[in-house]
Write an enzyme that holds these catalytic residues in place. Structure first.
Site, mmCIF file in Angstrom:
data_model
loop_
_atom_site.group_PDB
_atom_site.id
_atom_site.type_symbol
_atom_site.label_atom_id
_atom_site.label_comp_id
_atom_site.label_asym_id
_atom_site.label_seq_id
_atom_site.Cartn_x
_atom_site.Cartn_y
_atom_site.Cartn_z
ATOM 1 N N ASP A 89 4.205 -21.533 24.169
ATOM 2 C CA ASP A 89 3.273 -22.133 25.119
ATOM 3 C C ASP A 89 4.007 -22.876 26.225
ATOM 4 O OD1 ASP A 89 0.881 -23.168 26.213
ATOM 5 O OD2 ASP A 89 1.192 -25.023 25.100
ATOM 6 N N ASP A 299 0.120 -21.492 33.284
ATOM 7 C CA ASP A 299 0.120 -21.756 31.844
ATOM 8 C C ASP A 299 -0.071 -20.465 31.056
ATOM 9 O OD1 ASP A 299 -0.059 -22.784 29.313
ATOM 10 O OD2 ASP A 299 -1.962 -23.813 29.619
#
Length: 421
Positions: A89, A299
């Protein structure tokens, strides 16, 4: 967690709002290493590296598997090594895994990591500089450095900060071990995680991120990714490259500057979106006033792109004009998503995202996403929020080689068929 209702507080709240992406199998690439992705103390020096291989110390890979669209990076933690699969992530920093004992934790298929069975595990003391790297540090009665790390949808991990040996694998299947890697040993983990996810691999910009710890060993704080489109055959891998050799170069590369975070949160990769073109119609980010620098966060842990309400509404209206089918309007489960009944991408428009200095063209395969739970339905992979900024999600990132260079402070894009390896 920040309580201010600003855009940057919003980013902190939703950086893990939807976790679908990233994960890995690492092969050598110059002085860095390359990771194949399937959908889903003192400064570090080479003294932190143990290895049994005689090859270049950065020739490493990690096994990978996919589950329901999630991309899970498999690491070996501890001595003897224990396999752990976590979501890679770029929207968070802390790398953590569920540890025994785990009170009230979500269900996992694989056994939890037991620190008592590892000879290289060591807790971090709460009165050391290592503990100060965490904004949410706590001090236990035993003087251990505790933490509470919160994500969106009420997902939270609570535990202690520790150091451990992380083992990757060379191209010749020999172990490459990194000593003293900071990670969270989670003893109370709750929220929107599935039973195959054993934690998070934090690849943000902050001092405790996995990227920041590996950078000195791999020739620089930089990495690149090439994500295959959503629902590509699971046998076809994506790719993530770290360190020297991961630069995005060649014909067709465009670059946009990273914008420093105006808050103490150093995690996000912020860039500036000036507007979006739907075929030949330009939609400015704002209809009036000055566009704020750093209004979008890139992201990989968030699948859809998230836009402010006004820009989203204008975008949806333009897209509807250019799709010949009628949108679905009688399915409450779809909310306000723009969806159509079809098994293939519609003959819809291309979208051009105008970042500062970089125009990124998205085709329908990156824009319209098949719904896993609703066969024969596709939806616009873009949603909305009430904040002044948003997130550039991983649906839109697919089929682009994207490079994050923290030393030059730029993000580079190169259109690429990521399914070709």
């Amino acid at each position: 967690m920040v309580s201010s209702p600003s855009f940057y507080s919003f980013l902190a709240i939703i950086s893990l709002l939807f976790h679908l992406f990233l994960i890995s199998s690492i092969t050598a690439k110059n002085d860095g290493f390359t990771v194949k992705l399937f959908r889903k103390a003192s400064p570090f020096s080479r003294s932190h590296l143990m290895r049994s291989s005689k090859n270049n110390p950065n020739d490493a890979h990690a096994p990978v598997r996919g589950y329901i669209g999630h991309y899970l990076m498999e690491l070996n933690i501890g001595t003897p090594p224990v396999k752990v699969s976590g979501i890679a992530d770029t929207g968070s920093d802390l790398t953590w895994t569920s540890c025994e004992p785990c009170v009230g934790c979500y269900k996992q298929i694989e056994p939890l990591f037991n620190p008592l069975k590892s000879s290289t595990y060591s807790n971090v003391s709460c009165n050391t500089p290592l503990c100060d790297k965490l904004d949410t540090k706590e001090c236990s009665p035993e003087k251990r450095c505790g933490y509470t790390y919160a994500y969106a949808s009420s997902s939270v991990t609570k535990g202690v900060l520790a150091q451990e040996t992380i083992t990757l694998t060379s191209n010749t299947n020999e172990p490459i071990s990194l000593n003293g890697i900071l990670f969270g040993c989670g003893h109370n983990n709750t929220g929107g995680f599935n039973d195959h996810e054993m934690g998070i691999i934090g690849l943000g910009r902050g001092p405790v991120s996995f990227l920041s710890q590996l950078g000195p060993l791999l020739g620089g704080l930089k990495f690149s990714q090439c994500l295959v489109p959503f629902l590509t055959d699971i046998k076809i891998s994506s790719k993530l490259s770290f360190g020297k050799g991961s630069e995005v170069l060649g014909q067709g590369v465009v670059t946009t500057p990273m914008v420093p975070s105006p808050t103490q949160d150093k995690t996000p990769y912020l860039v500036t979106l000036e507007g979006i073109t739907v075929e030949d119609t330009y939609l400015p980010f704002k209809t009036s006033g000055t566009v704020a620098k750093g209004n979008m966060m890139i992201d990989s842990g968030t699948p859809p792109t998230i836009l402010p309400n006004d820009l989203y509404d204008r975008l949806v209206n333009e897209v509807k004009k250019r799709v010949s089918m009628e949108p679905i309007t009688n399915d409450p489960s779809l909310g306000n998503q723009l969806c159509y009944h079809t098994n293939t991408s519609p003959n819809g428009p291309n979208l051009t995202f105008h970042f500062e200095g970089a125009n990124i063209v998205l085709t329908p395969i990156q824009i319209f996403i098949p719904q896993i739970e609703k066969v024969g339905v596709i939806c616009l992979g873009i949603t909305n929020n009430s904040a002044e900024g948003g997130i550039y999600g991983n649906f839109a990132q697919s089929n682009y080689l994207i490079g994050f260079d923290l030393e030059r402070e730029v993000v580079s894009f190169k259109p690429t068929d990521c399914t070709k390896g």
